[in-house]
Design a protein around this motif. Structure first.
Motif, short mmCIF file in Angstrom:
data_model
loop_
_atom_site.label_atom_id
_atom_site.label_comp_id
_atom_site.label_asym_id
_atom_site.label_seq_id
_atom_site.Cartn_x
_atom_site.Cartn_y
_atom_site.Cartn_z
N PRO A 1 -54.89 10.27 -4.74
CA PRO A 1 -55.43 9.01 -4.21
C PRO A 1 -54.33 7.94 -4.14
CG PRO A 1 -56.01 9.26 -6.52
CD PRO A 1 -55.27 10.50 -6.14
N GLY A 2 -54.53 6.97 -3.31
CA GLY A 2 -53.62 5.81 -3.27
C GLY A 2 -52.27 6.13 -2.69
N GLY A 3 -52.23 6.97 -1.64
CA GLY A 3 -50.94 7.27 -1.00
C GLY A 3 -50.44 6.10 -0.17
N PHE A 4 -49.19 6.18 0.25
CA PHE A 4 -48.58 5.15 1.10
C PHE A 4 -48.62 5.64 2.56
CE2 PHE A 4 -45.71 2.37 -1.69
CZ PHE A 4 -46.56 2.49 -2.77
N PRO A 5 -48.97 4.79 3.50
CA PRO A 5 -48.98 5.24 4.89
C PRO A 5 -47.58 5.61 5.39
CG PRO A 5 -49.46 2.88 4.73
CD PRO A 5 -49.45 3.42 3.34
N GLU A 6 -46.54 5.07 4.73
CA GLU A 6 -45.16 5.34 5.19
C GLU A 6 -44.71 6.76 4.83
OE1 GLU A 6 -46.04 2.77 3.30
OE2 GLU A 6 -45.57 0.97 4.48
N THR A 7 -45.37 7.43 3.86
CA THR A 7 -44.88 8.74 3.41
C THR A 7 -45.03 9.78 4.52
OG1 THR A 7 -45.60 8.18 1.18
CG2 THR A 7 -45.13 10.51 1.61
N PHE A 8 -43.93 10.42 4.85
CA PHE A 8 -43.98 11.47 5.89
C PHE A 8 -44.66 12.71 5.31
CE2 PHE A 8 -42.21 15.28 7.88
CZ PHE A 8 -42.55 15.03 9.21
N CYS A 9 -45.58 13.26 6.07
CA CYS A 9 -46.29 14.45 5.58
C CYS A 9 -46.05 15.65 6.50
CB CYS A 9 -47.79 14.18 5.49
SG CYS A 9 -48.19 13.03 4.14
N THR A 10 -45.84 16.80 5.88
CA THR A 10 -45.74 18.05 6.64
C THR A 10 -47.13 18.72 6.62
OG1 THR A 10 -45.25 19.41 4.73
CG2 THR A 10 -43.37 18.32 5.80
N ASP A 11 -47.17 19.98 7.03
CA ASP A 11 -48.45 20.70 7.06
C ASP A 11 -48.71 21.49 5.78
OD1 ASP A 11 -46.50 22.61 7.31
OD2 ASP A 11 -47.23 23.49 9.18
N HIS A 12 -48.06 21.08 4.69
CA HIS A 12 -48.07 21.85 3.43
C HIS A 12 -48.52 20.91 2.30
CE1 HIS A 12 -45.90 23.54 -0.13
NE2 HIS A 12 -45.99 24.70 0.48
N TRP A 13 -49.69 21.18 1.73
CA TRP A 13 -50.28 20.23 0.76
C TRP A 13 -50.49 20.94 -0.56
CZ3 TRP A 13 -51.25 15.44 3.14
CH2 TRP A 13 -51.22 15.44 4.55
N ARG A 14 -50.10 20.27 -1.63
CA ARG A 14 -50.38 20.79 -2.97
C ARG A 14 -51.59 20.00 -3.52
NH1 ARG A 14 -47.63 20.04 -8.22
NH2 ARG A 14 -47.03 18.00 -7.43
N CYS A 15 -52.67 20.72 -3.77
CA CYS A 15 -53.92 20.07 -4.14
C CYS A 15 -54.25 20.45 -5.58
CB CYS A 15 -55.04 20.52 -3.19
SG CYS A 15 -54.53 20.35 -1.46
N ARG A 16 -54.24 19.46 -6.46
CA ARG A 16 -54.40 19.76 -7.90
C ARG A 16 -55.86 19.60 -8.32
NH1 ARG A 16 -49.91 17.99 -12.05
NH2 ARG A 16 -49.09 19.85 -11.03
#
Ligand code: NAD
Length: 513
Positions: free
Chosen positions: A448-463
């Motif tokens: 939660p509470g991510g920054f809109p500036e953070t570049f994201c790829t198609d690979h997510w680590r979900c804890r």
């Protein structure tokens, strides 16, 4: 920092097997590719002339074997020779480019458990031109682990992964070897280099083991440097260093830098030491650009062979060859790679450059001579230990810790949703046992509470973490979660269990968590 000269210290007395004085010691010899056969012929000629008590058995390795369909460049029957002799003198080989071929060096090191790569790097100023005349150090590189496990995967359209494996036995073996080497060879300081400010668990373990073991060697000074500043200091002030112990990848890089700083890659030999077998070689490759011309410098392989002679209990022959080699350099006799650089080349009347075999003959002429400017080499008779072992156990396996699973990282491939939308989708699959706690992208927390500036790829680590009172989950709970995610159409790439060991977290937090 040291009392002895560099040339005193080019030995590997930690690991040694001795044979009676008149017994020929069987060794396995591989002539390799490119310049390999030329420098091996020169090296064996010197060894024979010096009276080395060896009985070489030849094996074929390298290009020919790769092309004959052996994907690691070695035939199955060659392993029998290695297992029998337990000593390999190996010339460089050419690894064919293109997929499907495995590195022979990595295969030999890992198959035979050659956990320590020992590479002395010494300047021979003023006879070999170098900007670092005081360079005199030994790099002890971990040889089996780290990113060299070769466990790599493409996980999504955009993301590729290489696993970095660092083990406690691996760290204990290499760190203890480095201290035992320092003690046996009169070295005064051991520097650990790692990147534990970033890789707190893997490199952190390496540093932690270094801190645990160094207290057992109070007479040896120690320090730790982050690899980036350590490498920078090495390149500018190599006199700060004596023995450096470091994980595989960093060691690979800094040992080539240090060797090049001495005046050329053609000069250095190295030992690959295991508990059962040891391999000795030059540090350079097969130099296809000069192969077949008879001009290659055999010094790297010869110094590797000198380390081998100490290892098999023939230190007097090792010293005889090493002193003759130093005398040859002092007389300004050089192969083409060193020509024009050193002071000796300027003052000698000998026509330069020497070819590989003429250079070997020049060394043979000087057998029995001691160098005048360099301090003569004296190799001590090594303690009669089984090969590759040290005075203390290399590692002690601790009893297993109490392990508890407290959650799971689920890696997900998806490119359509934002982090917030992905979280909503995943939360719908929360089970009674496991709840979504955090999502990261390339390690950075985005929910939660991510920054809109953070570049994201198609690979997510979900804890997902345990919701039970005792904070633990079972494998069945994880399977149930994966079932729910799969039913919801989530593309799960892989999972990593989150465990504690005797109550200590065995996983890192997300960046920004
Ligand atoms: P290289 O070390 O073979 O050559 C680099 C440069 O150094 C070349 O200009 C070469 O002529 C020179 N050089 C190397 N050794 C020399 C010597 N003894 N005398 C004079 N000059 C010397 O590195 P590379 O060109 O990157 O690699 C060539 C091949 O060797 C590749 O197939 C590579 O995979 C292989 N390789 C094998 C080993 C090994 O078997 N231990 C190690 C490194 C590279």
């Amino acid at each position: 920092m040291k009392n002895d000269t560099p040339q005193d210290l080019l030995n590997v007395t930690v690991a040694t097997a001795q044979a009676p004085a008149d017994t020929l010691v069987p060794i396995t010899v591989a002539h390799g590719d490119g310049i390999g056969p030329e420098i091996m012929a020169a090296t064996l000629k010197v060894l024979t002339a010096a009276g080395a008590r060896i009985a070489p058995e030849t094996i074929e390795i390298g290009e020919k074997l790769y092309h004959a369909g052996h994907s690691s460049g070695i035939a199955p029957e060659s392993w029998d020779s290695l297992r029998r002799t337990k000593v390999l003198l190996k010339a460089p080989i050419t690894t064919p480019s293109g997929g499907g071929y495995k590195s022979l060096n990595v295969t030999i090191r890992k198959t035979l458990g050659l956990y320590a790569n020992v590479r002395p790097c010494v300047s021979y100023a003023p006879f070999v031109a170098t900007k670092h005349p005081k360079l005199d150090l030994v790099i002890v590189r971990e040889n089996e682990e780290d990113l060299y496990a070769g466990i790599e995967h493409r996980q999504t359209d955009e993301v590729f992964q290489c696993l970095k494996l660092i083990t406690r036995p691996g760290c204990e073996k290499i760190v203890r070897y480095a201290f035992e080497y320092a003690r046996a060879n009169g070295r005064k300081k051991v520097t650990c280099m790692s990147k534990d400010n970033i890789m707190k668990m893997t490199d952190g373990l390496f540093h932690q083991v270094f801190d645990e073991i160094r207290v057992e060697y109070p007479e040896i000074a120690t320090d730790h440097m982050i690899i980036d500043i350590g490498a920078a200091r090495l390149a500018t002030r190599p006199e700060l260093f004596d023995v450096i112990v470091t994980p595989n990848l960093y060691g690979d890089i800094i040992s080539d830098i240090a060797a090049e700083m001495t005046g050329g890659v053609g000069l250095a030999g190295s030992a690959n030491i295991g508990e059962h077998v040891a391999m000795f070689e030059a540090i350079h490759g097969s130099a296809p650009d000069i192969a077949g011309q008879g001009i290659a410098n055999p010094s790297g392989l010869l110094l590797g062979a000198v380390m081998m002679l100490v290892h098999i209990g023939q230190p007097e022959v090792a010293a005889k060859i090493h002193n003759a080699w130093l005398s040859t350099l002092e007389d300004g006799v050089f192969t083409a790679d060193l020509q024009g650089g050193g002071a000796g080349a300027a003052r000698t009347g000998v026509p330069l450059p020497f070819g590989s075999m003429d250079f070997a003959d020049a060394i043979i002429e000087r057998l029995g001579r001691l160098p005048e400017k360099f301090k003569p080499v004296r190799y001590q008779q090594a303690p009669a230990l089984p090969q590759g072992t040290t005075a203390k156990p290399l590692y002690v396996r601790a009893p297993a810790a109490r392990k508890a699973v407290v959650g799971v990282d689920v890696f997900v491939h998806q490119s359509a949703l934002s982090a917030d939308d992905l979280a909503v989708q995943l939360q719908a699959s929360n089970t009674a046992a496991l709840q979504l706690q955090m999502i990261t992208n390339r390690g950075v927390k985005v929910w939660p509470g991510g920054f809109p500036e953070t570049f994201c790829t198609d690979h997510w680590r979900c804890r997902f973490v345990a919701s039970s009172d005792n904070g633990e989950v079972s494998q069945r709970d994880i399977v149930a979660l994966l079932g729910a995610l799969t039913d919801a159409g989530v593309d799960v790439i892989k999972t990593e269990n989150l465990c504690t060991f005797d109550g200590v977290k065995g996983f890192a937090l997300g960046q920004g968590q």
